[in-house]
Write an enzyme that holds these catalytic residues in place. Structure first.
Site, PDB file in Angstrom:
ATOM      1  CD  GLU A  61      -2.343  -1.049   2.794  1.00  0.00           C
ATOM      2  OE1 GLU A  61      -3.552  -1.717   2.901  1.00  0.00           O
ATOM      3  OE2 GLU A  61      -1.859  -0.807   3.830  1.00  0.00           O
ATOM      4  CB  THR A 138      -6.478  -1.108   1.006  1.00  0.00           C
ATOM      5  OG1 THR A 138      -5.817  -2.076   1.966  1.00  0.00           O
ATOM      6  CG2 THR A 138      -5.427  -0.580   0.051  1.00  0.00           C
ATOM      7  CE  LYS A 222     -15.051  -6.527   7.889  1.00  0.00           C
ATOM      8  NZ  LYS A 222     -13.829  -7.028   7.420  1.00  0.00           N
ATOM      9  CG  MET A 224      -8.433  -5.427   9.398  1.00  0.00           C
ATOM     10  SD  MET A 224      -7.807  -6.794   8.323  1.00  0.00           S
ATOM     11  CE  MET A 224      -7.289  -7.975   9.617  1.00  0.00           C
ATOM     12  CD  GLU A 225      -4.443  -1.951   9.406  1.00  0.00           C
ATOM     13  OE1 GLU A 225      -5.074  -1.567   8.811  1.00  0.00           O
ATOM     14  OE2 GLU A 225      -3.907  -3.045   9.504  1.00  0.00           O
ATOM     15  CG  ASP A 248     -12.575  -5.354   0.334  1.00  0.00           C
ATOM     16  OD1 ASP A 248     -11.563  -5.137   0.380  1.00  0.00           O
ATOM     17  OD2 ASP A 248     -13.518  -5.469   1.247  1.00  0.00           O
TER      18      ASP A 248
HETATM   19  N1  ADE Z   1      -8.783  -3.857   4.036  1.00  0.00           N
HETATM   20  C1  ADE Z   1      -9.230  -4.189   2.782  1.00  0.00           C
HETATM   21  N2  ADE Z   1     -10.542  -4.646   2.839  1.00  0.00           N
HETATM   22  C2  ADE Z   1     -10.653  -4.992   3.851  1.00  0.00           C
HETATM   23  C3  ADE Z   1     -11.816  -5.563   4.676  1.00  0.00           C
HETATM   24  N3  ADE Z   1     -12.871  -5.839   3.804  1.00  0.00           N
HETATM   25  N4  ADE Z   1     -12.135  -5.760   5.934  1.00  0.00           N
HETATM   26  C4  ADE Z   1     -10.902  -5.441   6.481  1.00  0.00           C
HETATM   27  N5  ADE Z   1      -9.903  -4.974   6.118  1.00  0.00           N
HETATM   28  C5  ADE Z   1      -9.711  -4.665   4.863  1.00  0.00           C
END
Ligand code: ADE
Length: 284
Positions: A61, A138, A222, A224-225, A248
């Site tokens: 990234e 991302t 959504k 993760m950090e 996504d």
């Molecule tokens: N990073 C990229 N797409 C993600 C998702 N759907 N959930 C968590 N982290 C992501």
């Protein structure tokens, strides 16, 4: 906006005084406090931004951005064992320190998710004392809320978690959390970028309960950090916002991981294009 910029650079002391008086007397008047001029004047101009720390989880990234900003790798910054990498350089009038979370020694993959993000945020503040932190990366987007693959979003409102379930009074709310984002509305308007609430969890996929929580958090994004970083910034009084490019659409049939891998390059390229434009709005 231009006029405010010129006045700020020509007579900073007078403008500083004016801002202090303006904030002191009008901050609690909701009509004025939420007017666009006030937000522009107080939120962006009162804060002198010279040094920005950009925190990113994955090397893929970050690489296009590191290259386009011409940032140089800094060696021996952290104590032995800390896997993070730091890059530095100047951009316009700003000093930029970009950190990536490095690789896990045992698994040889990027240190993603909340655990490394928390430590990285702490070390960024402790080692570099930036004026503001940006979490760039991302994310998944909710198609039902209008997200499209490759979109770049700015964080809005508060960051929360969708997978910290503690069904005990008060702990339940603590688990979800609420950590503020720096107000990005004027940047979004100026650059025609989308804004949305961000929800954080430790999994790339999600359970039905996670989805329920995301909906109750009014989340559009959504990832993760961000909430982990925002928590550190909240307790250490550091302004922070996130820039997330969509890989996504998590409320669609195709598995998230398939979409993620397919669109990672596009999203990282879009980050590389958008981040410098966003940084420019913070210079003035
Ligand atoms: N990073 C990229 N797409 C993600 C998702 N759907 N959930 C968590 N982290 C992501």
């Amino acid at each position: 906006q231009k006029l405010l910029g010129i006045l700020s650079s020509k007579c900073p002391v007078f403008m500083g005084l004016l801002r202090t008086v303006y904030a002191k007397f009008f901050f609690y008047d909701p009509l004025i406090r939420f007017s666009p001029l006030f937000l522009l004047f107080i939120n962006r101009k009162a804060m002198e931004i010279n040094h920005i720390s950009i925190l990113m989880a994955m090397e893929s990234e970050a690489s296009p951005l590191i290259e386009s900003l011409n940032l140089k790798k800094q060696n021996s910054i952290f104590r032995h064992g800390i896997p993070f990498e730091a890059y530095q350089g100047s951009f316009e009038k700003l000093l930029i320190t970009l950190m990536t979370s490095g690789k896990d020694k045992d698994y040889q993959v990027d240190n993603v998710a909340t655990q490394p993000a928390t430590l990285m945020a702490y070390l960024a503040i402790d080692q570099f004392s930036p004026d503001i932190i940006i979490n760039a990366g991302t994310a998944g987007g909710m198609a039902g809320c209008g997200c499209k693959i490759g979109d770049v979003y700015l964080s809005e409102g508060e960051f929360s978690y969708h997978d910290r379930r503690i069904p005990i009074p008060a702990f339940d709310q603590y688990g979800v959390g609420s950590y503020p984002s720096f107000d990005t509305s004027s940047i979004a308007t100026e650059l025609h970028l989308k804004t949305g609430r961000i929800s954080t969890g430790n999994s790339l996929d999600y359970t039905e309960k996670d989805l329920e929580m995301m909906k109750s958090n009014k989340a559009v994004i959504k990832e993760m950090e961000a909430a982990a970083i925002a928590w550190v910034c909240k307790i250490l009084d550091m302004p922070m916002f996130a820039i997330k490019a969509i890989t996504d659409l998590f409320d669609q049939e195709i598995p998230t991981e398939t979409q993620f891998l397919e669109n990672l390059t596009l999203a990282s390229t879009n980050l590389q294009k958008s981040v410098p434009r966003i940084l420019r709005t913070l210079v003035r």
